[in-house]
Write a protein that holds these residues in place. Structure first.
Motif, mmCIF file in Angstrom:
data_model
loop_
_atom_site.group_PDB
_atom_site.id
_atom_site.type_symbol
_atom_site.label_atom_id
_atom_site.label_comp_id
_atom_site.label_asym_id
_atom_site.label_seq_id
_atom_site.Cartn_x
_atom_site.Cartn_y
_atom_site.Cartn_z
ATOM 1 N N GLY A 190 0.766 -1.174 -0.010
ATOM 2 C CA GLY A 190 0.080 0.111 0.073
ATOM 3 C C GLY A 190 0.715 1.191 -0.053
ATOM 4 N N LEU A 191 0.530 1.968 1.006
ATOM 5 C CA LEU A 191 1.245 3.533 0.920
ATOM 6 C C LEU A 191 2.672 3.079 1.424
ATOM 7 C CD1 LEU A 191 1.343 6.642 1.363
ATOM 8 C CD2 LEU A 191 0.711 6.159 3.670
ATOM 9 N N ASN A 192 2.999 2.055 2.130
ATOM 10 C CA ASN A 192 4.572 2.007 2.181
ATOM 11 C C ASN A 192 5.469 1.712 1.244
ATOM 12 O OD1 ASN A 192 3.632 2.052 4.983
ATOM 13 N ND2 ASN A 192 3.873 -0.242 5.103
ATOM 14 N N SER A 193 4.671 1.533 -0.067
ATOM 15 C CA SER A 193 5.430 1.243 -1.393
ATOM 16 C C SER A 193 6.116 2.479 -1.756
ATOM 17 C CB SER A 193 4.637 0.428 -2.415
ATOM 18 O OG SER A 193 3.566 1.170 -2.582
ATOM 19 N N CYS A 194 5.644 3.717 -1.436
ATOM 20 C CA CYS A 194 6.053 4.995 -1.881
ATOM 21 C C CYS A 194 7.407 5.278 -1.365
ATOM 22 C CB CYS A 194 5.093 6.148 -1.550
ATOM 23 S SG CYS A 194 5.010 6.770 -0.113
ATOM 24 N N TYR A 195 7.897 4.470 -0.190
ATOM 25 C CA TYR A 195 9.353 4.845 0.409
ATOM 26 C C TYR A 195 10.225 3.683 -0.303
ATOM 27 C CZ TYR A 195 5.903 6.656 3.822
ATOM 28 O OH TYR A 195 5.043 7.387 4.572
ATOM 29 N N PRO A 196 11.155 4.441 -1.024
ATOM 30 C CA PRO A 196 12.063 3.530 -1.749
ATOM 31 C C PRO A 196 12.937 2.621 -0.969
ATOM 32 C CG PRO A 196 12.492 5.942 -2.314
ATOM 33 C CD PRO A 196 11.557 5.751 -1.413
ATOM 34 N N HIS A 197 13.247 2.887 0.399
ATOM 35 C CA HIS A 197 13.831 1.941 1.213
ATOM 36 C C HIS A 197 13.078 1.637 2.207
ATOM 37 C CE1 HIS A 197 18.331 1.931 -0.367
ATOM 38 N NE2 HIS A 197 17.560 1.486 -1.228
ATOM 39 N N ALA A 198 11.727 1.316 2.299
ATOM 40 C CA ALA A 198 10.677 1.182 3.360
ATOM 41 C C ALA A 198 11.055 0.002 4.081
ATOM 42 C CB ALA A 198 9.392 0.617 2.601
ATOM 43 N N LYS A 199 10.931 0.176 5.338
ATOM 44 C CA LYS A 199 11.139 -0.858 6.535
ATOM 45 C C LYS A 199 9.867 -1.665 6.553
ATOM 46 C CE LYS A 199 15.078 1.026 7.948
ATOM 47 N NZ LYS A 199 15.082 2.028 6.857
ATOM 48 N N VAL A 200 10.140 -2.800 6.700
ATOM 49 C CA VAL A 200 8.939 -3.873 7.004
ATOM 50 C C VAL A 200 8.365 -3.773 8.186
ATOM 51 C CG1 VAL A 200 8.486 -6.328 7.263
ATOM 52 C CG2 VAL A 200 10.334 -5.628 5.564
ATOM 53 N N ASP A 209 -4.680 -4.067 -2.628
ATOM 54 C CA ASP A 209 -3.422 -3.278 -2.488
ATOM 55 C C ASP A 209 -2.310 -3.930 -3.583
ATOM 56 O OD1 ASP A 209 -3.063 -1.800 -0.017
ATOM 57 O OD2 ASP A 209 -2.543 -3.652 1.374
ATOM 58 N N ILE A 210 -1.348 -2.880 -3.503
ATOM 59 C CA ILE A 210 -0.039 -3.171 -4.369
ATOM 60 C C ILE A 210 1.325 -3.600 -3.233
ATOM 61 C CG2 ILE A 210 -0.887 -1.822 -6.133
ATOM 62 C CD1 ILE A 210 1.461 -0.084 -5.331
ATOM 63 N N VAL A 211 2.109 -4.627 -3.492
ATOM 64 C CA VAL A 211 2.950 -5.032 -2.732
ATOM 65 C C VAL A 211 4.265 -5.090 -3.447
ATOM 66 C CG1 VAL A 211 3.870 -6.696 -0.955
ATOM 67 C CG2 VAL A 211 1.351 -6.448 -1.464
ATOM 68 N N THR A 227 13.680 -6.593 -7.864
ATOM 69 C CA THR A 227 12.504 -6.224 -7.114
ATOM 70 C C THR A 227 11.325 -6.613 -8.019
ATOM 71 O OG1 THR A 227 13.587 -4.241 -6.318
ATOM 72 C CG2 THR A 227 10.964 -4.111 -6.393
ATOM 73 N N ARG A 228 10.044 -7.084 -7.515
ATOM 74 C CA ARG A 228 9.059 -7.444 -7.962
ATOM 75 C C ARG A 228 7.580 -6.804 -7.567
ATOM 76 N NH1 ARG A 228 12.032 -8.425 -11.464
ATOM 77 N NH2 ARG A 228 12.481 -10.403 -12.530
ATOM 78 N N MET A 229 6.724 -6.459 -8.331
ATOM 79 C CA MET A 229 5.413 -5.942 -7.770
ATOM 80 C C MET A 229 4.260 -6.943 -7.786
ATOM 81 S SD MET A 229 6.323 -2.716 -7.287
ATOM 82 C CE MET A 229 4.757 -2.568 -6.583
ATOM 83 N N PHE A 230 3.365 -6.914 -6.784
ATOM 84 C CA PHE A 230 2.572 -8.073 -6.516
ATOM 85 C C PHE A 230 1.269 -7.225 -6.316
ATOM 86 C CE2 PHE A 230 6.100 -10.087 -5.307
ATOM 87 C CZ PHE A 230 6.343 -11.343 -5.694
ATOM 88 N N PHE A 231 0.125 -7.630 -7.027
ATOM 89 C CA PHE A 231 -0.969 -6.724 -6.887
ATOM 90 C C PHE A 231 -2.358 -7.741 -6.362
ATOM 91 C CE2 PHE A 231 1.523 -5.353 -10.313
ATOM 92 C CZ PHE A 231 1.545 -4.105 -10.001
#
Length: 351
Positions: A190-200, A209-211, A227-231
């Protein structure tokens, strides 16, 4: 001496040095094929000397082939210059990127005439840019485990599962395979994906959601990085537009890859396509980087880098779009530069 050390020695004449002090663990491991720790390597035209202390002396003597092992008592610097005088080394080079100011100042104090330190950055890293057959084999092995890891991720991604749940399952899987992560994994939903180096985080995945999942696997010291995107469910129109634009931007960069091409051209090709779609302002990092014993190696694929591609390089191509407070899309693959073009090493690893 092994072939890598011989290659290094061949660079001495143009840099006006008669030896090189190697202080960075990864560079020492590359040259010696031995896992260095808190030790130095002095390579001269006639001999290579591994300078270490009591803690590592036995391992070094047992593990190093064709390299002398020298134990230091007081300091590595004192032993370094003793060795220089014994071997008549007058102009030892060193990489200023791998010494602290304090270390350099200490060396300067211990350095006595006629020995004079010469700063020569990037000598070993330049050799590491192109991979040999053994190195490429290790990277392929890492990618084989990587493929299985993403197959597992695909099964795990469901609503109400947390990012941390996915990471925990991945950790168990990688450990079971006798491998380890190249860097702290990113599982950003979700929103966390907009951070390039997001923390889990403990965020639960939601319907639609997108992941973004960015992980690396290490095998025998060599890394993978994808890096892969999941929907989950319906893909909103804006997300679909951005995902398509990023995918095409990556393709346009990959189409340009061959020996002799400036790395800046790859970055520009991807960035220009994003610009045509009104998205370039959301792509704030370089297009990619080299991968090998370190997860980030030379060359850096940016418009400010004058380097050109060489056969044997292994690089990532990872265009991305991060829309603040909404979502991010990044697609990252690993590419081997071949004599006539390139091979996408991760082509068969799908989300």
């Amino acid at each position: 001496m092994n072939s890598r050390i011989k290659q290094l020695i061949n660079t001495f004449k143009t840099r006006h040095i008669d030896a090189l002090l190697v202080t960075q663990d990864t560079n020492i491991a590359y040259l010696t094929r031995f896992p260095a720790s808190e030790s130095w390597l002095l390579v001269s035209k006639r001999k290579a000397s591994y300078i270490t202390d009591f803690r590592y002396i036995l391992e070094a003597r047992n593990g190093l082939k064709g390299i002398g092992v020298v134990r230091y008592i007081k300091s590595k610097g004192e032993t370094l210059f003793q060795t220089c005088r014994q071997q008549n080394i007058r102009h030892p080079g060193f990489d200023p990127n791998h010494l602290t100011v304090a270390q350099y100042q200490a060396l300067q104090k211990e350095c006595l005439r006629p020995v004079k330190l010469v700063a020569v950055p990037h000598l070993v890293e330049a050799l590491r840019e192109t991979k040999d057959a053994t190195e490429i084999k290790c990277i392929r092995q890492a990618l084989a485990i990587h493929k299985q890891a993403y197959q597992l991720v695909k099964k795990l991604i469901h609503p109400n599962v947390t990012e941390q749940d996915i990471l925990s399952r991945l950790e168990n899987f990688v450990r079971h395979k006798g491998a380890r992560f190249s860097f702290p994994p990113i599982v950003a939903s979700g929103l966390n994906s907009c951070y390039p180096h997001a923390k889990v985080t403990g965020r639960k995945l939601k319907k639609n959601d997108i992941v973004l999942v960015d992980i690396g696997i290490e095998v025998k010291g060599y890394k993978s990085d994808l890096t892969r995107m999941f929907f989950l469910g319906r893909i909103p129109p804006l997300v679909q537009k951005v995902n398509d634009a990023v995918a095409v931007a990556q393709l346009k960069a990959i189409e340009k890859i061959r020996p002799g091409v400036p790395v800046a051209e790859l970055d520009l090709a991807a960035r220009n396509h994003l610009a045509k779609n009104g998205l370039a302002q959301y792509f704030g990092h370089a297009l990619g980087h080299g991968v090998g014993l370190d997860i980030h190696e030379s060359p850096r694929l940016s418009q400010s880098n004058p380097a050109v591609l060489k056969a044997g390089m292994v690089i990532t191509i990872e265009p991305a779009v991060y829309i603040p407070h909404r979502f991010g899309i990044r697609i990252e693959d690993m590419v081997l530069i071949t004599p006539k073009g390139c091979e996408v090493l991760s082509r068969d690893i799908h989300q």
